[in-house]
Structure formats: C-alpha cells, structure tokens
Design a protein around this motif. Structure first.
Motif, short mmCIF file in Angstrom:
data_model
loop_
_atom_site.label_atom_id
_atom_site.label_comp_id
_atom_site.label_asym_id
_atom_site.label_seq_id
_atom_site.Cartn_x
_atom_site.Cartn_y
_atom_site.Cartn_z
N HIS A 165 42.98 48.82 38.86
CA HIS A 165 44.33 48.75 38.27
C HIS A 165 45.31 49.61 39.05
O HIS A 165 46.40 49.17 39.40
CB HIS A 165 44.29 49.21 36.80
CG HIS A 165 43.71 48.18 35.89
ND1 HIS A 165 43.31 48.47 34.61
CD2 HIS A 165 43.45 46.86 36.05
CE1 HIS A 165 42.83 47.39 34.02
NE2 HIS A 165 42.91 46.38 34.88
N LYS A 179 48.21 47.85 41.18
CA LYS A 179 49.51 47.95 40.54
C LYS A 179 50.43 48.94 41.24
O LYS A 179 51.63 48.70 41.32
CB LYS A 179 49.34 48.31 39.06
CG LYS A 179 48.82 47.13 38.24
CD LYS A 179 48.46 47.52 36.82
CE LYS A 179 49.67 47.62 35.95
NZ LYS A 179 49.28 47.97 34.57
N HIS A 190 51.86 47.10 44.09
CA HIS A 190 52.82 46.09 43.64
C HIS A 190 54.11 46.74 43.15
O HIS A 190 55.20 46.21 43.35
CB HIS A 190 52.21 45.23 42.52
CG HIS A 190 51.05 44.41 42.99
ND1 HIS A 190 50.24 43.69 42.14
CD2 HIS A 190 50.55 44.17 44.24
CE1 HIS A 190 49.30 43.06 42.83
NE2 HIS A 190 49.46 43.35 44.12
N GLN A 191 53.94 47.87 42.47
CA GLN A 191 55.12 48.55 41.96
C GLN A 191 55.98 49.07 43.11
O GLN A 191 57.19 48.91 43.10
CB GLN A 191 54.70 49.73 41.07
CG GLN A 191 54.16 49.34 39.70
CD GLN A 191 55.23 48.91 38.73
OE1 GLN A 191 56.35 48.56 39.14
NE2 GLN A 191 54.91 48.90 37.44
N LYS A 217 57.50 46.28 44.80
CA LYS A 217 58.26 45.45 43.87
C LYS A 217 57.92 43.97 43.97
O LYS A 217 58.76 43.09 43.79
CB LYS A 217 59.76 45.65 44.06
CG LYS A 217 60.21 47.07 43.72
CD LYS A 217 61.71 47.15 43.64
CE LYS A 217 62.27 48.44 43.13
NZ LYS A 217 61.46 49.61 43.12
N VAL A 218 56.70 43.72 44.36
CA VAL A 218 56.20 42.35 44.36
C VAL A 218 54.78 42.36 43.83
O VAL A 218 54.13 43.40 43.84
CB VAL A 218 56.19 41.70 45.77
CG1 VAL A 218 57.59 41.28 46.18
CG2 VAL A 218 55.57 42.65 46.78
N GLY A 219 54.33 41.21 43.38
CA GLY A 219 52.97 41.12 42.91
C GLY A 219 52.88 41.39 41.42
O GLY A 219 53.79 41.96 40.84
N PRO A 220 51.78 40.94 40.86
CA PRO A 220 51.64 41.04 39.40
C PRO A 220 51.42 42.49 38.94
O PRO A 220 50.75 43.26 39.64
CB PRO A 220 50.42 40.18 39.10
CG PRO A 220 49.63 40.19 40.37
CD PRO A 220 50.60 40.33 41.50
N ILE A 221 51.97 42.78 37.79
CA ILE A 221 51.75 44.13 37.21
C ILE A 221 51.38 44.05 35.73
O ILE A 221 51.10 45.07 35.12
CB ILE A 221 53.01 45.01 37.38
CG1 ILE A 221 54.25 44.23 36.98
CG2 ILE A 221 53.10 45.56 38.79
CD1 ILE A 221 55.50 45.07 36.93
N THR A 222 51.38 42.89 35.14
CA THR A 222 50.99 42.80 33.72
C THR A 222 49.59 42.23 33.63
O THR A 222 49.07 41.61 34.56
CB THR A 222 51.96 41.91 32.94
OG1 THR A 222 51.84 40.57 33.45
CG2 THR A 222 53.39 42.38 33.11
N CYS A 223 48.97 42.43 32.49
CA CYS A 223 47.57 42.07 32.30
C CYS A 223 47.30 40.61 32.63
O CYS A 223 46.41 40.29 33.41
CB CYS A 223 47.16 42.30 30.84
SG CYS A 223 47.62 43.89 30.18
N GLY A 224 48.08 39.77 31.96
CA GLY A 224 47.81 38.34 32.01
C GLY A 224 48.05 37.73 33.37
O GLY A 224 47.59 36.63 33.66
N GLU A 225 48.80 38.41 34.22
CA GLU A 225 49.06 37.85 35.54
C GLU A 225 47.82 37.89 36.41
O GLU A 225 47.58 36.98 37.20
CB GLU A 225 50.20 38.62 36.22
CG GLU A 225 51.56 38.35 35.60
CD GLU A 225 52.63 39.26 36.16
OE1 GLU A 225 53.58 38.73 36.76
OE2 GLU A 225 52.53 40.50 36.01
N GLU A 274 50.33 31.49 39.76
CA GLU A 274 51.44 32.30 39.31
C GLU A 274 51.38 33.65 40.01
O GLU A 274 52.36 34.16 40.50
CB GLU A 274 51.35 32.49 37.80
CG GLU A 274 52.61 33.00 37.19
CD GLU A 274 52.48 33.13 35.69
OE1 GLU A 274 53.23 33.92 35.13
OE2 GLU A 274 51.62 32.45 35.08
#
Lengths: 447, 143, 421, 219
Positions: free
Chosen positions: B107, B111, B114-115, B118-126, B138
């Motif tokens: 994680h 993350k 990604h943070q 500022k690209v790429g998934p950062i939420t669980c479901g992504e 997605e």
C-alpha cells in the motif's frame, strides 16, 4: 364538549370550561407570554431541560407508558412525547412567541392530561423525565396566571392556611379532640397527644382528613395507641403534609409549606415524621419541596404509612386478629412506589392482613397511574371526564383481578379510583390500608 | 423556488456522477498481471491489479529498485535491487518489525508514488476491483 | 425579665414530687411540665368521667374542666392551660380561668416577663387575639400567623379583610389579606401576609408579604419595601436601630436584606432564621453555602463546619461574641459552638443555653431514650428519664437541673464546675 | 481525481473529526457547566453504581419492560445500533486508513460480515422511516428534521455499500461515502444524534434518582 376541536390552529383533543384557564387566558398578551417563558427557561431551567430536549429522538417509545394514551385507543396526542411537542418544543422553537390559545392548551395538557406519574421516564430508553418538562410548563402557566381554577384555589389555601382545604387554625385541633373523644368510646385510654414536645413521632396527614375523612385520624390514633408509641400531632399549621402548590408549580408556596412542616417537627423535637397514606405529600416532602429548600433529603426522617405499618406488623407491635376475607387487589401509587420503592413492604402488609390478595398486571413500578394524582383530580369537576376517559385501562386492570376490594395507600389514587370504579361500574370497594388494618388488628385496649 | 433548488441539486449530482464515471473504459484484450503474493493466503479482496510492463512503461520507471528496493540499516541502498527475491521474504505478513508488514508495504509503496506523481490509483477499489476485467483497465487508464 | 435572684440557689437536691403516685390518684396523667424555677411539676390529669384538671406537685387544681390542653409554664412561673367548659374555651392561669371564654383558643404565648398571657382565639367563626382574656374589638373571618410583642402588650395576626366566595381565585388574587395589630388592620392589602415581627418597643410591625402570586417583599407598618423579590422569609427588627432585616431571594440565591437593601455581599442556596446578637452588632443566620450543606453564617461569613440535614436553634451568648447551634447529620444531632462541633452525637437536642458570663454552654440532650444535660461537650454523669432545659444562676456559678428519675421529679442546683469537670 | 479524493480524505476529514471531537467535547462541557450553574442537584444525586446499573439494564436487549413489550423494535434497534457503531469502526478499509495515516490498527471484521451489518443499518433506517410514516404516535412527533437526520445516518452506509460493491461509479460513491461519513460525524454533536453523547448521562441520572433516592427500579 367538542372533541377534536381546532382553535386558532391548535388541536384540542378535549374542550372543557374552566374559569381559571378561560379567564386567565383572556388576560394574556403575547408580550407577557414571551417574557415569562424566557424568564423561566433562562432563569430556572438548565442542563436537564436542554439535554432532554436535545436528546429526545422523537421515537415515540414512551407512548405505551401513558394511561391517557392507552385509554384513548392510542390517540397520538396523548402520548408523553406528544405532550412535550405540543408545549415545550414549540415554546423553545418559537423562543416564547406563542399565542394565548397555545398557552391555554399547554396548561390544559400539563395540568390535566399528565399526572406527572413518571411512568414514561421508565419507558424512555434515555430516561428523559417528561414529568419534569411538564412541571416546567406548569411553572410557566403559574407565572402567567393560567392554572385550572380548583387547583389554583387549593394552592391559595396552602398559601394562607398552610393546609390544602382552607382548614382554619382552630378547626384542626378541634377535630382531633373530637376524634379523640370518639375513639375513647372504643379504647378509653386512647389519646391524641397535641403539641407533645419530645415525642418520638410526629404524625402528619393531609388537609382532607380533618375535613372529610376524620375516620382516618381515628384509625391512626387507634393504631398508635395499640402499638404503644410515643407520638404527637402539632396543633399549629405544619400539621398538613400535602402540597398542591407543588403541582401548580408555585414553588415558593410549596417550599413555604414544607418549611413549616419540617420546622414544626423540629420544634416538637420529634425523631421522625410518620405520614398517612398519601402519595403526593410524600413526593413533596421527600423529593420536590425539600429540594427547593436546599435540603438534599428530608431533614427529619419521614416514614410513609406503608413503611410504618410494615414495621409495626414485622415487629409484632400490631397483631392481626383475623385475616380479611374479601378478595383484595393493590394499587401501587406512583409517588411511594416509583417514588420510594415501598412495593414489597406494601405486599407484606397486604398479605399479613388479607387472605386473598390478587396482583394487578402490570404492578409495582409499572402499575398504571390512577389518573388523579399530579394535581389532576384537584383540577376539580370541570376535568372529571378527563380522568374517566383518560383511565379506561385502569378500570380494565382492576376488573381483571376479579377482586372485590382495591387497596390504595394514597389519597389521590383513592379518590381517583373511586371515581373510575363508579364510572365503569366495577362494583369494587376502594380502601386504605388503615381501613382494613383497623378492622383486622388486635385491639387489646378496646372495651 | 424550492422545486428549482431540488432540480438543481439533482442535476448537479447527475453531472458529477457522469464526470466521475466517464473514466470507465472499454474492454481490453491485454494480458493482466496482478500482485498475487502467495504469502497472503486467501485475502479478503482480490489481489491488486498490476500490469507490470505497461505500468513501468507508462510510469517511465527504468530502475528496478524503485520498487524492488534493498534496505540496509534503515537506508535504501541506491545501486542494489531485489527483484530476485520475493517481497514477503523481507516483509512478513503479520509481524511488521523491522520491516513493514507485507500489505502495508504494498500500500505504502504504490500509493506514495501515485500520490507524489498525482497519477495512478489510490483508493481501495481501484486496485482491488470486484470485477477484475473492467477495473483493471480503469486502473491503467488512470496513467 | 424574670427575677431569678430570688430563686433557691442553695438547696443542692430535692425531690419535689414523686409522680409515681399520681397514676394511682388519676386514671390519666399527661406529660409533665416543670416550672422555670424548678419548684413545681405539673401535668394535665383526668379527675373523673370527662373531667380534667391540672395536677401540680401532686395536687390537682380545684377547678375541673371538660377538656384541658397545651399546659405550659410562663417565664414568671405561672401555669397556663387551654381549658374548656360547656363547649366554651378559655385559658386558665394557675387554675383560674379567664373571665371571658371563646369559641376556641389555640396558641398561647407569653410576654418575656410572663406577666401577659396572649392567646389566639376564635369567637363565632371570627378570629383574633386576646391578652389576659381581653379580646380584640374587631375580629376577622380568618387569621393566621399569630404574633405578640416582647412585652406582650400587642398582638398581631395575618387577617382576611374581605369575604371571598369559595374558589374565587380572582378575588383572592386581588389581595384580601393584611396584618392586624391589636385588632386594627393595615389599610393596604396583599395577596398574602405571613410571619410577623414586632419592633422591640412593640410599636412597629414587619411582615412577609406576597403582592401578586409571585412578587414577594417585606411590609413594615403596612408599607412595602420598594424592592420586589422572588421570595422572602420572616423579618426581624434590629433591636438597637429598628432596621428591618429579612432573608430575600434574588435570582436563584438567598441573602439578607435590610430595609430593602442587600445587607450581605454573599449569597447562599438558603438563608433563614436570622438573629441579632444582644447588642445588635452582629447578625447570624442559618445558611446553606452549597446545596444540601448547612451551617451558620455570621455577618455573611459562613462557618466551616457543615451539616447535611440541618442547622437550627441558634443562640448568641449574652456578650454577643459567641454563638451556639444544633446541627444534624442522618439521625445524629450535634452541638456546634463557635464553629467547633462538640464530640458526641445525640438522638435529640434542644436549644443550647449560654451562661450569663458567656463562658459555658449547656444543653438538654437525649440518647437511647435517656436524657441528660451536656455542658461544653461533656455529658452530666446522671442519665434521666427526662430533663428540662438547664438554667444558669445569674452569676453563672450554678446550674439548675430539673429532671425525672425513676418517676421522681428532682430539682438540683449544681456548681457549674461539677458539669464542666 | 487525486485532488478531490485527497481533499475529502485529508483536510475535510480533519475538519470533520475536529468538529466531531471538538463539538462533542463542547456539548459535554457545556452541559456540565450549565448543570453546575443551574442544575446542581444533578451532581448531588448522581450515583455511579445506580447510574451504571441503569445503563446496564438498558443496553441489554429485553432487560427492561419496554423492550420486552416491543420485541421487533428491540431487535431492530439493537441490531441497528450495534452495526452502526461496529461496522465503521471495525471495517478493514477504515482501519487501513487509520494505519496509513497514524500507524494505528486494530482487529477488523471480515468484509462479508461488515457488508451484512451495513445492510442491517440500512434496513434499520428503512424500518425507522416506516415507523415515522405509518405509526401515529411516531408520525405525530416527526418533523422534517427527523427525516434529514435519518438520511444523514443512512447516507454513509448506502454509499459505502455501493462503493464496496463497485457496481457503477465506484469513485463517485466512494467520495460521496466519505463526504456522507463526514457529514454524519459533524452532525452527531450538533443534531439530535447528540443522543449518542447525552444518553449515558440522562440514563445514569435517572438511574441514580431511581436507585439511590427512590429505591426503585427504572427498567
């Protein structure tokens, strides 16, 4: 009566004529109402009212606690929370800017459609004290001069005579002397000791006893005499422990009456006060009046008649000659059951005296209110039907026991139950404990 | 007035829904790789979707040790990498100390990058989609 | 004041009367009353069928009555009793009934010197007062809160001046009560008038009053203070200046006010029963500094000793420097003197008594059914069936103790030192 | 998306938690201060033993008469409240956020269980809504604000449920879920949801009065 009448957009579930409410309302102005409501809310209420109002989630769980609600086929306007909605919530929401008609209805609700019996406090999951909120409403009505006439007159009586029934200063000792003389026919050595300083017990009663129920004084004297107790009664104001000013929320008079009562006990140097079979008087001595005076508890121990009889029977100072045969049931008065937890003692006394005791359902703390207490019966004839229609459940509850006698160790309950019994033609006799105790006890001194 | 306001509210909510959801892509034929680590056993959620080549290409990552790092004495060793060993060799699943627990390691690593970028998934479901296929894209589309 | 010099302060101990014998003589003997000088003991007795009298030192009064009650010795040693004959009531003093009798007689009060005996009377359903048997000229349809001046020459009551129909709350609220002094009512009426106090000279009268259902103030000679309070308690007069002092409730708390101006800069949860020291330099009151916590405050300064139930029976020493009172926790009464609580608790305590030199405090006390005298915290060795309030000799060197032991009424004069140890 | 997500997940969450904690403390302190000032008797009659005795009888289903009288309501309300508190606190995803932000974590519920609990909360809300719409004694004392409060409570669970199942518009529901949760947190001290803060006190006070003064039971 015009049930369901809507006046100025305010729903009256019952309409009765009462000069105290009707005339009082005519004199109200919106300005006065606003001023008084805010004065009481800001000056006299605090965390409790605020938290109660903010905590109530309007869930309606208190409804089933109320005998008015149950007796009116679950008419939602009689639910405890509905009474708060129709009074205090609106006053708070509108910051006191409510109409005279609204206040009249609020007074009707608080004074005649709530017995402040506190049963609902046991049904609210949060323990919100709706009786307290209704008392605040009554307090506001007191300042506005819109209290039902009969009970207001009773509060006036308290203010002048320190008793409930305009009993004048001479009538009280005079009545006791007559009762003493009468009782001596039965027990020659019997004495009702007046003003005996240093006695162990001061016996106090409520105003109606010398006025209408002198046989209760007689019976009490026989019980004291037979038990061989060192007791006295004051000959001065202070003999009456009742307090309708408590129920009109004229707290100043309530406190004045209680102060006289306790100071009389202190003047007579008694170790405790024993009081007759009255509920509201107990509340005023044990809960409301003493608190207004800053006494955390009663400054002189007050023993309610139930506890008193219990102790006498338990210690053998009073013995039962022959048990009472008639089937009996017991009404648990709110102020000494929910208010003092005397239910087991009451059952001990009843079982000692009576051969055939039948419980009402529900009972003890959960017993249905008599619909007379909280000052409602004291609002007098104009509201008699409020009590009759408002307590069908009580009639059904009594009838279900099949008992011939209903014991009620409280004056208000007693009178209220008598009305209900006759209205619903139950054919039941309502009695005090002392009525039966006097009948079944051994009286060695009797001739 | 009131009706107007409610209408506006509904309209704006719908617009927001469309905007946020418009990133749902069409189905793609590309191979999918995931961060399925045997050490986890049966996880509560599906393994994180991770298409290694595509990701690195898109993210312009050339050094392996950006992810396959080696730490010594709490310092990242710049010129060493650890792609020859499994993540769970150092990152225990349960016990954290001295390294991060495995899940947290993943994680944090993913993350944080990604943070920063500022690209790429950062939420669980992504990363952990219920329906692997649609959400994998997605996740990728986000690059 | 009563001349105590002439009392017998020499006889150490004597049995005045053995009351055991009384029960043989009379079928009915009520509780005993002891004379102030201790020379007599009296009780209401039944002398025959429906015939009552008063027995003094074993001898009954010659006169008998249909009923007798409220037997009390006045400060001068005369014995008064409310008596009834042929359905009429009056007061009998030392066996002699007043000439005039009434429909009923209730409270009997004595002047400080005992010379004047005042009674609250009812005649033909009208109420008033009588001094030595002489009733007011005007009687009232209702009267409460009977009060007398210290010399017993003036009497007062809260009276109803206009008739009111039963339940006429509006008439009541218009104000139909006032105070009447010696039968003459004040001009101004109020919703209620309660406890009253006469000035030391007996010429002025102050009373608690309610102007509306909720506006309270103090009224002096019919003139209310300009200040309105949410409640007031009984006023008293400053014995030197004649100022009127009463507890008043301002907002949620109580304080003392003098002539309508707040007197103390501190307020309390409760404040009442205020008294002046004999020289009027100090004023004390029973106060609750916190809810359910009771103590004494002198000139607004509360004591530190706290009682949960109550504090009562405050009394200043003759020199005004000391103060004694009774406090109660649960079932236990204790004596508190100058903010120091005596060791030992009692089942009952009466009012503390100071010696004339203000040095000693004695009190009537009861424990486990036995009574005794406690002085300066130390109980007297003798336990009795009953004792009366102790009386100090004028020079303070001796104490008169009146007691009943084994049915015998005993009069003792003990050196104060015997009790103080 | 990063910006919006990070905003609701970061600063807005801080605001929500600060308002929740601060508001709760404020309400508690304000209550105690005003009680001290104007209702001091509350403290004088307070009894820890009887207060806890009362709370005990009211947090156990069917331990008080009213709850026995209304079995369905009792089951629903107990299930609702337990799930309402337990599901968010013990949810894996939430705990991961705590861990990520502050390095603290605790035991979590299996996701399937949390999912069912969420449905129970939503079901509870529907039941309460049904009561408010149909039961006369409840309807009579229902205000618009009661529906708003119900919506505030239901929203985080409905959106959370939708987000968890990722049916359509996952990120939309997720962000809405976070927002809804924050709204609810903030609403707790400032609406009748404050019963969460106050009820232990009102219950304990009534329990104290009944227990130590009245020698009676209040259940």
């Amino acid at each position: 009566m015009a049930e369901g009448q809507v006046i100025d957009g305010i729903y009256f579930n019952e309409v009765w004529e009462d000069a105290g409410l009707d005339e009082g309302t005519k004199k109200l102005t919106p300005e006065k109402i606003e001023k008084v409501i805010n004065k009481v809310l800001e000056g006299e209420t605090g965390a409790r009212l605020k938290v109660y109002v903010d905590t109530c989630v309007h869930c309606g769980l208190c409804s089933d606690a109320c005998h008015y609600y149950l007796s009116h086929d679950k008419d939602p306007t009689y639910a405890p929370v509905a009474k708060v909605k129709q009074t205090m919530w609106e006053m708070i929401k509108k910051k006191g800017r409510v109409s005279p008609t609204f206040m009249k209805r609020a007074s009707q609700i608080a004074s005649t459609q709530c017995n402040v019996c506190m049963r609902c406090a046991m049904y609210c999951p949060f323990g919100i004290d709706i009786a307290y909120i209704m008392s605040v409403v009554r307090r506001i009505c007191h300042f506005l001069g819109i209290t039902p006439l009969y009970i207001q007159d009773t509060a006036h009586s308290h203010a002048v005579t320190m008793n409930q029934m305009w009993v004048k200063n001479d009538e009280w000792p005079d009545t006791l002397q007559w009762q003493e003389e009468d009782a001596q026919e039965e027990i020659p050595t019997l004495r009702i000791p007046l003003e005996k300083e240093g006695a162990d017990i001061m016996y106090s009663v409520i105003g109606p006893e010398p006025k209408f129920l002198a046989q209760l004084l007689y019976q009490a004297a026989v019980i004291f005499e037979t038990a061989g107790l060192n007791w006295t009664m004051p000959a001065t104001p202070g003999w009456d422990n009742s307090d309708m000013a408590m129920y009109t929320c004229d707290n100043e008079i309530m406190g004045r009456v209680k102060r006289v009562h306790f100071e009389t006990a202190r003047r007579l140097r008694v170790k405790k006060i024993v009081m007759g079979e009255c509920g509201h008087a107990f509340r005023s001595i044990y809960d409301r009046g003493n608190r207004w005076l800053a006494w955390k508890m009663h400054p002189v121990y007050v023993e309610h008649a139930i506890e008193f009889y219990y102790n006498l029977l338990k210690s053998g100072k009073i013995k039962i000659a022959k048990k009472y045969e008639e089937s009996v049931t017991l009404h648990d008065p709110c102020n000494v059951m929910r208010g003092r937890g005397l239910y087991e003692m009451a059952r001990y006394v009843v079982n000692e005296m009576c051969a055939d005791f039948r419980e009402m359902e529900p009972n003890r703390e959960h017993n249905y209110c008599c619909c007379a207490g909280g000052g409602v019966i004291n609002c007098g004839p104009p509201f008699k039907m409020t009590r009759m229609l408002g307590n069908r459940v009580k009639a059904e509850q009594i009838a279900a026991t099949g008992a011939k006698v209903c014991i009620s160790p409280c004056h208000n309950c007693h009178s209220g139950l008598e009305d209900i019994v006759s209205h619903y033609k139950l054919g039941v006799h309502v009695k005090f404990i002392s009525d039966i105790l006097y009948e079944v006890m051994e009286k060695p001194g009797a001739v | 007035m009131k009706r107007l306001r409610i209408g506006l509210l509904i309209g704006m909510t719908a617009l927001a829904w469309v905007m946020v959801s418009s990133s749902i892509p069409a189905y793609s034929q590309e191979d999918i790789t995931s961060l399925k680590d045997e050490a986890f056993g049966k996880g509560q959620r599906p393994p994180a979707v991770f298409v290694h080549e595509a990701h690195n290409e898109k993210a312009e990552i050339e050094d392996c040790n950006v992810c396959h790092h080696v730490y010594k004495n709490g310092e990242k060793v710049e010129d060493e990498s650890s792609e020859d060993s499994r993540c769970s060799d150092c990152h225990n699943v349960k016990k954290g100390y001295p390294t991060r627990p495995l899940m947290k390691a993943y994680h944090d690593l993913c993350k944080s990058c990604h943070q920063t970028k500022k690209v790429g998934p950062i939420t669980c479901g992504e990363c952990h989609p219920r329906k692997a296929a649609s959400s994998a894209h997605e996740a990728e589309e986000g690059h | 004041m009563v001349n105590m010099e002439s009392w017998d302060w020499d006889t150490q101990e004597k049995t005045v009367s053995d009351t055991n014998g009384w029960k043989d003589k009379f079928e009915w003997v009520e509780e005993f009353q002891a004379s102030p000088d201790g020379e007599k003991v009296a009780a209401i007795v039944k002398t025959g069928e429906a015939e009552f009298s008063v027995c003094v030192n074993g001898e009954a009064w010659e006169n008998t009555f249909d009923k007798c009650w409220y037997l009390r010795y006045g400060p001068d040693g005369r014995l008064s009793c409310i008596v009834s004959s042929e359905m009429e009531w009056t007061v009998a003093v030392d066996g002699q009934a007043w000439d005039q009798s009434f429909g009923y007689v209730m409270e009997v009060k004595f002047s400080e010197d005992g010379k004047n005996v005042c009674a609250f009377i009812q005649q033909d359903g009208m109420y008033g007062a009588a001094i030595n048997g002489e009733p007011w000229e005007n009687l009232y349809s209702n009267m409460t809160n009977f009060a007398i001046s210290s010399d017993g020459q003036h009497t007062a009551g809260s009276v109803q001046t206009e008739p009111m129909d039963e339940g006429d709350i509006f008439k009541f609220q218009s104000g139909i009560f006032t105070a009447a002094v010696d039968g003459k009512a004040w001009d101004k009426t109020f919703v209620n008038v309660w406890n009253k106090a006469f000035s030391p000279d007996g010429k002025r009268l102050a009373a608690e009053a309610r102007m509306t259902l909720y506006d309270y103030t103090i009224v002096v000679d019919g003139v209310p203070w300009s200040e309105i309070y949410s409640c007031v308690w009984e006023p008293i007069f400053n014995p030197k200046t004649g100022a009127v002092v009463a507890p008043v409730k301002v907002g949620a708390s109580w304080t003392l006010a003098q002539d309508g101006k707040t007197m103390w800069n501190r307020s309390f949860v409760q404040c009442w029963q205020q008294i002046f020291s004999p020289d009027a330099s100090r004023v004390a009151a029973v106060v609750a500094p916190k809810y359910g916590k009771w103590t004494v405050a002198i000139d607004g300064e509360a004591w530190h000793s706290i009682f949960d139930d109550m504090v009562s029976d405050m009394v200043f020493s003759p020199d005004g420097r000391r103060l004694a009172a009774v406090g109660k926790n649960d079932y236990d009464y204790s004596v508190i003197v100058d903010d120091t609580v005596w060791n030992g608790t009692y089942d009952m305590l009466w009012q503390p008594v100071f010696s004339p030199d203000s040095q000693n405090v004695a009190i009537r006390a009861e424990k486990q059914g036995r009574q005794t005298i406690v002085m300066n915290g130390k109980p007297w060795k003798q336990e009795c069936e009953q004792v009366w309030d102790p009386v100090f000799s004028p020079d303070g060197s001796k104490v008169l103790i009146r007691s009943i032991e084994g049915g015998r009424y005993i009069r003792r004069v003990l050196p104060t030192t015997e009790l103080t140890g | 998306m990063h910006g919006l997500y990070n905003f609701v997940r970061g600063p807005l969450a801080w605001v929500a938690f600060i308002l929740f904690v601060g508001g709760t403390l404020y309400r508690l302190i304000a209550m105690l201060v005003i009680a001290r000032k104007k209702d001091n008797v509350v403290f004088d009659y307070f009894s820890l033993f009887y207060g806890l005795r009362s709370i005990f009888h009211w947090i156990i289903p069917f331990a008080n008469r009213n709850s026995r009288q209304r079995p369905i309501f009792t089951i629903v309300t107990f299930a609702f409240h337990i799930c309402l508190l337990a599901a968010p606190i013990l949810l894996l995803a939430h705990v991961l956020l705590w861990d990520e932000s502050f390095g603290i974590s605790w035991w979590t519920l299996p996701e399937g269980v949390a999912d069912i609990m969420t449905l129970i909360v939503i079901g509870g809300c529907i039941y309460f809504l049904w009561r408010r719409l149909t039961q006369p004694e409840v309807k009579f004392v229902t205000f618009a604000s009661d529906f708003v409060i119900l919506a505030i409570v239901a929203a985080p669970f409905i959106t959370g449920f939708l987000a968890y199942h990722q049916w359509l518009g996952y990120k939309f529901w997720l962000i809405l879920h976070i927002l809804a949760g924050e709204v609810m947190l903030v609403a707790i001290p400032f609406t009748r949801l404050a019963h969460m803060i106050y009820s232990p006190f009102t219950r304990a006070y009534m329990g104290s009065e009944f227990g130590s003064v009245r020698h009676a039971r209040d259940w």
